[in-house]
Design an enzyme around this catalytic site. Structure first.
Site, PDB file in Angstrom:
ATOM      1  N   ASP A 170       0.868  -1.038   0.075  1.00  0.00           N
ATOM      2  CA  ASP A 170       0.056   0.104  -0.184  1.00  0.00           C
ATOM      3  C   ASP A 170       1.010   1.248   0.043  1.00  0.00           C
ATOM      4  O   ASP A 170       2.064   1.094   0.332  1.00  0.00           O
ATOM      5  CB  ASP A 170      -0.806  -0.047   1.214  1.00  0.00           C
ATOM      6  CG  ASP A 170      -1.702   1.300   1.270  1.00  0.00           C
ATOM      7  OD1 ASP A 170      -2.268   1.629   0.336  1.00  0.00           O
ATOM      8  OD2 ASP A 170      -1.989   1.804   2.595  1.00  0.00           O
ATOM      9  N   LEU A 171       0.403   2.420  -0.257  1.00  0.00           N
ATOM     10  CA  LEU A 171       1.346   3.487  -0.522  1.00  0.00           C
ATOM     11  C   LEU A 171       1.107   4.572   0.654  1.00  0.00           C
ATOM     12  O   LEU A 171       2.079   4.750   1.405  1.00  0.00           O
ATOM     13  CB  LEU A 171       0.902   4.261  -1.819  1.00  0.00           C
ATOM     14  CG  LEU A 171       1.743   5.531  -2.092  1.00  0.00           C
ATOM     15  CD1 LEU A 171       3.259   5.284  -1.969  1.00  0.00           C
ATOM     16  CD2 LEU A 171       1.435   5.930  -3.395  1.00  0.00           C
ATOM     17  N   ALA A 218      -5.194   2.909  -4.266  1.00  0.00           N
ATOM     18  CA  ALA A 218      -6.188   3.042  -4.912  1.00  0.00           C
ATOM     19  C   ALA A 218      -6.104   4.644  -5.513  1.00  0.00           C
ATOM     20  O   ALA A 218      -7.051   5.041  -6.203  1.00  0.00           O
ATOM     21  CB  ALA A 218      -7.325   3.011  -3.990  1.00  0.00           C
ATOM     22  N   THR A 252       0.603  10.769   2.669  1.00  0.00           N
ATOM     23  CA  THR A 252      -0.207  11.896   1.991  1.00  0.00           C
ATOM     24  C   THR A 252      -1.254  12.194   2.621  1.00  0.00           C
ATOM     25  O   THR A 252      -2.070  12.967   1.974  1.00  0.00           O
ATOM     26  CB  THR A 252      -0.034  11.694   0.481  1.00  0.00           C
ATOM     27  OG1 THR A 252      -0.845  10.380   0.170  1.00  0.00           O
ATOM     28  CG2 THR A 252       1.407  11.397  -0.143  1.00  0.00           C
TER      29      THR A 252
END
Length: 224
Positions: free
Chosen positions: A13-14, A121, A21
């Site tokens: 996941d980011l 996403a 962010t």
């Protein structure tokens, strides 16, 4: 749980795993909510974490009792407005914004011959990875436009695993959200959770903070 020796790759996941962010998302949504006369709260901000742009917008409109006040075209325009604001905010990202320990972990897995992909996403994932200077650390990024379902559906992690050309049992997925941990498990991968929210979904491996993550520490938890 599979043995650590079987692992050949990682799906990431980011947001909340590689960088944060979320503060930029929250600022952009907060500003949009204010312009639509919707009262903002920390709880609303928390609920928007990790869900799609249109779902987030609909939650904000519902919070203000405006869910039936706008056409689909107007909603699309609001979502685009939020995204333009967010994209402007993330231009300020630099490698210094990578979460503690993750630069070292990405370098370690690359050095040891593991492959990695991104299961985010966010349509802005490529921009973010370029700003952070780590685009080359990943063999691919799942294109959110190809997805039919959001987390906790396993689709995004299944696709991220396909980018690695590995079996699910050969993959560890990293997530900081409960829905994401559920998605990793649903994809048949080993779930590594980070932080309090991820712990709720009972990941196979858990770390309180990103700085604790290393191949040695993962191996210890899997084979302990």
């Amino acid at each position: 749980m599979v043995n650590f020796s079987e692992i050949k790759g990682f799906t990431f996941d980011l947001d909340g795993v590689i960088t944060d962010t979320a503060k930029f998302h929250e600022q952009a949504w907060h500003d949009l909510a204010t312009s639509l006369n919707v009262p903002w709260s920390a709880e609303l901000g928390r609920q928007l974490k990790g869900i799609s742009r249109m779902d987030s917008l609909n939650m904000i409109l519902a919070e203000g009792g405006h869910e039936n006040d706008y056409t689909d075209d107007e909603k699309s325009a609001f979502a685009a407005q939020k995204n333009q604001h967010y994209v402007a905010l993330i231009q300020a990202l630099t490698p210094a914004d990578i979460l503690p320990g993750m630069t070292e972990f990405l370098a370690e897995i690359k050095r040891e011959g593991y492959v990695a992909s991104v299961a985010s996403a966010s349509k802005n994932a490529p921009t973010i990875l370029k700003k952070l200077g780590i685009m080359a650390d990943f063999v691919g990024i799942v294109d959110p436009a190809t997805l039919s379902h959001g987390k906790p559906d396993p689709e995004i992690f299944t696709k991220a695993g396909e980018l690695l050309k590995l079996q699910p049992t050969q993959i560890i997925g990293l997530e900081d959200a409960s829905a994401g941990v559920q998605a990793i498990k649903g994809a048949g991968q080993t779930a590594l959770g980070i932080g309090t929210a991820a712990k709720e979904a009972q990941p196979n491996i858990w770390f309180a903070e990103t700085k604790e993550i290393s191949l040695a520490n993962i191996s210890k938890q899997m084979n302990g």
